[in-house]
Design a protein around this motif. Structure first.
Motif, short mmCIF file in Angstrom:
data_model
loop_
_atom_site.label_atom_id
_atom_site.label_comp_id
_atom_site.label_asym_id
_atom_site.label_seq_id
_atom_site.Cartn_x
_atom_site.Cartn_y
_atom_site.Cartn_z
N VAL A 168 4.15 2.49 -10.12
CA VAL A 168 3.46 3.68 -9.62
C VAL A 168 4.42 4.47 -8.75
O VAL A 168 5.08 3.90 -7.88
N LYS A 169 4.53 5.77 -9.00
CA LYS A 169 5.37 6.64 -8.16
C LYS A 169 4.45 7.63 -7.48
O LYS A 169 3.55 8.17 -8.12
N ILE A 170 4.70 7.84 -6.20
CA ILE A 170 3.90 8.86 -5.51
C ILE A 170 4.81 9.80 -4.74
O ILE A 170 5.93 9.46 -4.38
N ARG A 171 4.28 11.00 -4.50
CA ARG A 171 4.94 11.93 -3.59
C ARG A 171 4.08 12.00 -2.34
O ARG A 171 2.85 12.11 -2.43
N ARG A 172 4.71 11.87 -1.18
CA ARG A 172 3.97 12.00 0.08
C ARG A 172 4.58 13.15 0.87
O ARG A 172 5.77 13.13 1.17
N ASP A 173 3.75 14.14 1.17
CA ASP A 173 4.24 15.31 1.89
C ASP A 173 4.04 15.12 3.39
O ASP A 173 2.90 15.09 3.86
N GLY A 174 5.14 14.99 4.11
CA GLY A 174 5.06 14.89 5.57
C GLY A 174 5.32 16.23 6.21
O GLY A 174 5.59 17.21 5.51
N ASP A 175 5.28 16.29 7.54
CA ASP A 175 5.52 17.56 8.23
C ASP A 175 6.98 17.99 8.06
O ASP A 175 7.28 19.16 7.87
N ALA A 176 7.89 17.01 8.11
CA ALA A 176 9.31 17.35 8.12
C ALA A 176 10.01 17.03 6.81
O ALA A 176 11.13 17.49 6.58
N ALA A 177 9.38 16.21 5.98
CA ALA A 177 10.05 15.80 4.74
C ALA A 177 9.05 15.40 3.69
O ALA A 177 7.89 15.10 4.00
N THR A 178 9.50 15.42 2.46
CA THR A 178 8.68 14.92 1.35
C THR A 178 9.29 13.62 0.87
O THR A 178 10.50 13.55 0.65
N HIS A 179 8.47 12.60 0.77
CA HIS A 179 8.97 11.29 0.33
C HIS A 179 8.55 11.01 -1.10
O HIS A 179 7.45 11.37 -1.49
N GLN A 180 9.45 10.38 -1.83
CA GLN A 180 9.10 9.86 -3.15
C GLN A 180 9.07 8.35 -3.00
O GLN A 180 10.07 7.76 -2.60
N ILE A 181 7.94 7.72 -3.30
CA ILE A 181 7.80 6.27 -3.09
C ILE A 181 7.39 5.61 -4.41
O ILE A 181 6.63 6.19 -5.18
N GLU A 182 7.91 4.42 -4.59
CA GLU A 182 7.65 3.73 -5.86
C GLU A 182 7.31 2.27 -5.58
O GLU A 182 7.88 1.67 -4.67
N ALA A 183 6.37 1.73 -6.31
CA ALA A 183 6.05 0.30 -6.16
C ALA A 183 5.66 -0.25 -7.52
O ALA A 183 5.18 0.48 -8.39
N THR A 184 5.86 -1.54 -7.68
CA THR A 184 5.57 -2.19 -8.96
C THR A 184 4.60 -3.33 -8.74
O THR A 184 4.61 -3.97 -7.70
N ALA A 230 0.85 -1.19 0.00
CA ALA A 230 0.00 0.00 0.00
C ALA A 230 0.88 1.23 0.00
O ALA A 230 1.81 1.31 0.80
N ILE A 231 0.66 2.14 -0.91
CA ILE A 231 1.33 3.43 -0.78
C ILE A 231 0.24 4.46 -0.52
O ILE A 231 -0.68 4.65 -1.30
N THR A 232 0.37 5.06 0.66
CA THR A 232 -0.76 5.85 1.17
C THR A 232 -0.45 7.34 1.20
O THR A 232 0.70 7.77 1.15
N PHE A 233 -1.52 8.11 1.28
CA PHE A 233 -1.45 9.57 1.39
C PHE A 233 -0.63 10.18 0.25
O PHE A 233 0.24 11.02 0.48
N ALA A 234 -0.93 9.74 -0.97
CA ALA A 234 -0.23 10.29 -2.14
C ALA A 234 -0.72 11.69 -2.42
O ALA A 234 -1.93 11.93 -2.50
N SER A 235 0.21 12.65 -2.57
CA SER A 235 -0.24 13.98 -2.96
C SER A 235 0.08 14.24 -4.43
O SER A 235 -0.31 15.26 -4.99
N GLU A 236 0.78 13.29 -5.04
CA GLU A 236 1.02 13.34 -6.49
C GLU A 236 1.23 11.90 -6.95
O GLU A 236 1.91 11.14 -6.26
N ILE A 237 0.65 11.54 -8.09
CA ILE A 237 0.80 10.15 -8.58
C ILE A 237 1.24 10.17 -10.03
O ILE A 237 0.74 10.97 -10.82
N SER A 238 2.17 9.29 -10.38
CA SER A 238 2.42 9.06 -11.80
C SER A 238 2.55 7.56 -12.02
O SER A 238 3.07 6.83 -11.16
#
Ligand code: FAD
Length: 259
Positions: free
Chosen positions: A154-170, A140-148
């Motif tokens: 699937v790549k997502i951007r997740r915006d946290g309070d202290a950092a922005t994560h780029q997450i990818e899953a196949t 599960a990749i959760t709380f995506a604020s951007e998806i491609s």
């Protein structure tokens, strides 16, 4: 061909006066319902993923008869087909049972990805997407604020309070999207007319091989013990400036421990 299932929830209109029944469940009878606004973002993202290529979006809801309105709205936005799971025994199910019903329905569908909103506008626990992923044995990749999406990645951007994560899953996976993904489209007249002809399947618990004893209020792991309406807002304090407005304001803020 990318096949996306979007789970959508039918919720009481948050702008209306919402109340509870005697058993502390949300009164869904006496208030208009609608497609949870947070799920519109998930529908929008799914439509954008298939826009440039070959794909199909199926919307899935679990809820009473009126919940078909949520499916219809998503079809009007552009989804291709709908599934509505309805059964008297589902009433009062908690998030855990809801995830069971959703997972069994998704297993019956042909899909590559499952999209969810980040929460619903009524219960808002935000746990259903991950419960469903666990049941399906999928990442599960959760709380995506951007998806491609590129092929089956699937790549997502997740915006946290202290950092922005780029997450990818196949491969097959579950994604939940936030309200930062971009405005959801309004149904066009053409979309509203086209939706009338789109297929909507009605499934019951027996269609999914679920025993009624696994769901419903009597079998829920969590129950609301009591509900208390929030007290109405009191009028604010007006500070009249007679040359000492600034001082009065600071005194007021200090009394509230803001300064
Ligand atoms: C008609 C009905 C009556 C209910 N009555 C009770 C009750 O009396 N007591 C109780 O504890 N719980 C009840 N529930 C279940 C409770 O609302 C669940 O906790 C709920 O379905 C999970 O929603 P959530 O807001 O907690 O999920 P979240 O995790 O906040 O929602 C995340 C996302 O999951 C998806 N999702 C959630 N629910 C559904 C759904 N039903 N269908 C499709 N997608 C969904 C949506 O995409 C949503 O945006 C009821 C649910 C329904 C549909």
């Amino acid at each position: 061909m990318t096949k996306i299932v979007v789970a959508v929830k039918y919720v009481p209109d948050a702008t209306a006066d919402r109340t509870f029944d005697a058993d502390n469940t949300v009164d869904r009878e006496n208030v208009d319902g609608l497609l949870s606004e947070l799920d519109e973002y998930a529908v929008e993202q799914a439509l954008q993923v298939i826009e440039d290529g070959d794909g199909e979006v199926t919307v899935l809801t679990v809820g009473p008869a009126d919940a078909s309105d949520a499916v219809r709205k998503a079809l009007q936005m552009g989804a291709d087909a709908g599934v509505h799971v309805e059964d008297d025994a589902i009433a009062g199910s908690d998030a855990f049972a809801t995830s069971l019903i959703l997972a069994k329905a998704i297993e019956k569908l042909d899909y590559d990805m499952v999209f969810f909103g980040m929460g619903s506008t009524d219960a808002g626990m935000g746990v259903v997407p991950t419960l469903v992923a666990e049941r399906l044995g999928l990442p599960a990749i959760t709380f995506a604020s951007e998806i491609s999406v590129d092929g089956d990645t699937v790549k997502i951007r997740r915006d946290g309070d202290a950092a922005t994560h780029q997450i990818e899953a196949t491969g097959k996976l579950v994604v939940s999207v936030t309200d930062q993904t971009g405005e959801a489209r309004y149904p066009s007249f053409k979309g509203i007319m086209a939706a009338k002809k789109k297929p909507v399947e009605e499934w019951s618990l027996s269609d999914l091989g679920i025993d009624a004893a696994e769901v419903g209020g009597d079998n829920a792991w969590t129950k609301v013990e009591s509900t208390t309406p929030r007290p109405p807002r009191t009028a604010g304090e007006i500070v009249t400036d007679e040359g000492d407005g600034g001082t009065k304001l600071v005194e007021f803020l200090a009394s509230k421990k803001f300064v």
